[in-house]
Structure formats: structure tokens, C-alpha cells
Design an enzyme around this catalytic site. Structure first.
Site, PDB file in Angstrom:
ATOM      1  N   ASP A  16      38.231 -67.882  83.909  1.00 34.88           N
ATOM      2  CA  ASP A  16      38.258 -66.469  84.241  1.00 34.88           C
ATOM      3  C   ASP A  16      39.729 -66.125  84.498  1.00 34.88           C
ATOM      4  O   ASP A  16      40.538 -67.018  84.776  1.00 34.88           O
ATOM      5  CB  ASP A  16      37.403 -66.225  85.483  1.00 34.88           C
ATOM      6  N   LEU A  17      40.088 -64.845  84.436  1.00 34.95           N
ATOM      7  CA  LEU A  17      41.481 -64.459  84.672  1.00 34.95           C
ATOM      8  C   LEU A  17      41.657 -63.766  86.023  1.00 34.95           C
ATOM      9  O   LEU A  17      42.278 -64.305  86.932  1.00 34.95           O
ATOM     10  CB  LEU A  17      41.972 -63.551  83.534  1.00 34.95           C
ATOM     11  N   ASP A  18      41.084 -62.555  86.160  1.00 30.19           N
ATOM     12  CA  ASP A  18      41.277 -61.768  87.377  1.00 30.19           C
ATOM     13  C   ASP A  18      40.746 -62.500  88.609  1.00 30.19           C
ATOM     14  O   ASP A  18      39.601 -62.965  88.630  1.00 30.19           O
ATOM     15  CB  ASP A  18      40.551 -60.424  87.259  1.00 30.19           C
TER      16      ASP A  18
END
Length: 242
Positions: A16-18
Site C-alpha cells: 500500500d502507499l498512503d
């Protein structure tokens, strides 16, 4: 670090990024404030709408075009278009204003640099095993310098239904040519990341906010392992990847 089941060896890691590789909430808060200033200058009646009214237009946009509900950028354009028409703009002008405002917002929300430690870890890990990104958001990975570390980047809307749907997880495994059970997914959200990854047959590593326990979240799938920061993930990669 806490294990909830035996963690097997893995051949790739998806991220995942955020709020996993950087703190996203302050970024979004600044972008929303900047967007309000932008609208105050370019379309004051639109800037004057309250959050409840705007939320109503978002629901309307979702109901009118369910296919775009996973694409947060398209949803913002649709929401602001409806809002513009509500304050008296023609459909054409409302659409143009919505697109311009969304472009401004997207640029501002990607105007930051991830922590140096995150970048250093990603560089080291990408030289050791394949990495992919799976995100429900719309951050510009080119702008923030993350693209070079990932073999593939999957975005909700563009590449399928938003997490926790297994669709993007499945596509990631297919693109890598690696069995899902041999992929470790890392994310901060128990539903979107942990439950989604587990449904797709991957192992799940939860970066727990403020040392929370999954037991605090009723009905959520347990991760395979919970960690507090990326240094613990580095330890896992050194120990479990082979």
C-alpha cells in the site's frame, strides 16, 4: 512485532502507499486547504459550499456512475461538476472548473517527498526482490520519486476495484508470475490491506497505527504479522525472503 500465524518465506512484496510508506493525512489536509483557497479565487460560490453538501454530491456522483466509484480522481471531477451546476454554472463551465480544480488538487497532493528512510529501504529491497504497489489513492508516484522501485503499480479504478476486493491483488500476482501465497502484502488498513490480501491468498503484514491491536477492530481479519515501522519489515525481509 507480533505474529498471528506462521509467516512463510516469500518471493515478492506488495505495498500500500498512503499511510504505509509516508504519512498521508497531513498531505491531504494541506491539499484540501489549498483547493479551498483555489476555489475561493476562481469560483467563490463553489468554495462556500459546506462539507455536508459536497458529500451529498459525491454520493450522487457515485450513484449516477457506479463504474467510476473506485477512481478517486474521476469521483472528485464528477462531484465538483455537480456542485458547480448547483451554484449556477453551465454544465460545460462546471465540468471545466471541476477538471481544473481536480488537476490543481492532484498536483498539490503529490507535492511532497516521502521520508528518506522509506526511500532507502525501498531502494535496498528492490535490489533484492520484486516490489509492486497496490493503492486505492491517486498519488503521483513519479512526482514523489517512488516509481523506480516498483515493477508494477496498480491503482483502483484504472486497474480494477478498490481494495479489499482481490482484483488488484490477483493482477499483481499474475503480473509478477508468482503464486499469491509467496507474496507478502504490507499496508496500514486492516480491511483494505489485510483482509484484501488474505482473500487473494497472500500473506499480510499490518503496519499498525500507534501499536494498535487488531482485536480493537471487530470483525477484521487478523494479519499474519503486525509491525510498528519499516525497520521491522526490513528484519522480516532479511529473515524470511530466500
Amino acid at each position: 512485532m507480533k505474529f498471528y500465524r506462521r509467516l512463510n518465506a516469500f518471493d515478492a512484496v506488495s505495498f500500500d502507499l498512503d499511510d504505509t510508506l509516508y504519512d498521508n493525512w497531513p498531505v491531504i489536509a494541506r491539499a484540501e486547504a489549498a483547493l479551498n483557497d483555489y476555489l475561493s479565487e476562481h469560483c467563490p460560490p463553489l468554495a462556500a459550499l459546506d462539507k455536508a453538501t459536497l458529500a451529498g454530491f459525491r454520493r450522487q456522483a457515485r450513484d449516477e456512475n457506479p463504474a467510476q466509484r473506485f477512481d478517486v480522481t474521476a469521483m472528485r471531477v464528477a462531484q465538483l461538476t455537480l456542485a458547480g451546476e448547483h451554484v449556477g454554472l453551465t454544465a460545460e463551465k462546471a465540468r471545466a472548473q471541476a477538471q481544473a480544480a481536480t488537476t490543481f488538487f492532484c498536483g498539490y497532493r503529490s507535492d511532497f517527498t516521502p521520508p528518506a528512510q522509506s526511500l532507502a529501504y525501498l531502494k535496498a529491497w528492490s535490489e533484492k526482490l520484486p516490489l509492486v504497489a497496490i493503492t486505492n489513492g491517486n498519488v503521483d508516484t513519479d512526482a514523489i520519486g517512488l516509481t523506480p522501485f516498483f515493477q508494477h503499480i496498480f491503482r483502483a479504478g484504472e486497474h480494477g476495484a478498490a481494495k479489499p476486493s482481490p482484483e488488484m491483488f490477483d493482477k499483481a500476482a499474475q503480473a509478477l508470475g508468482i503464486a499469491p501465497a509467496r507474496i507478502l502484502h504490507v499496508g496500514d488498513h486492516l480491511s483494505s490491506d489485510v483482509s484484501g490480501a488474505r482473500q487473494a491468498g497472500m500473506q499480510a503484514c499490518w503496519i499498525r497505527p500507534e501499536r494498535q491491536s487488531p482485536m480493537m477492530h471487530k470483525g477484521r481479519t487478523l494479519p499474519d504479522v503486525a509491525i510498528d515501522d519499516l525497520s521491522e519489515l526490513d528484519t522480516l525481509i532479511q529473515q524470511r525472503h530466500r
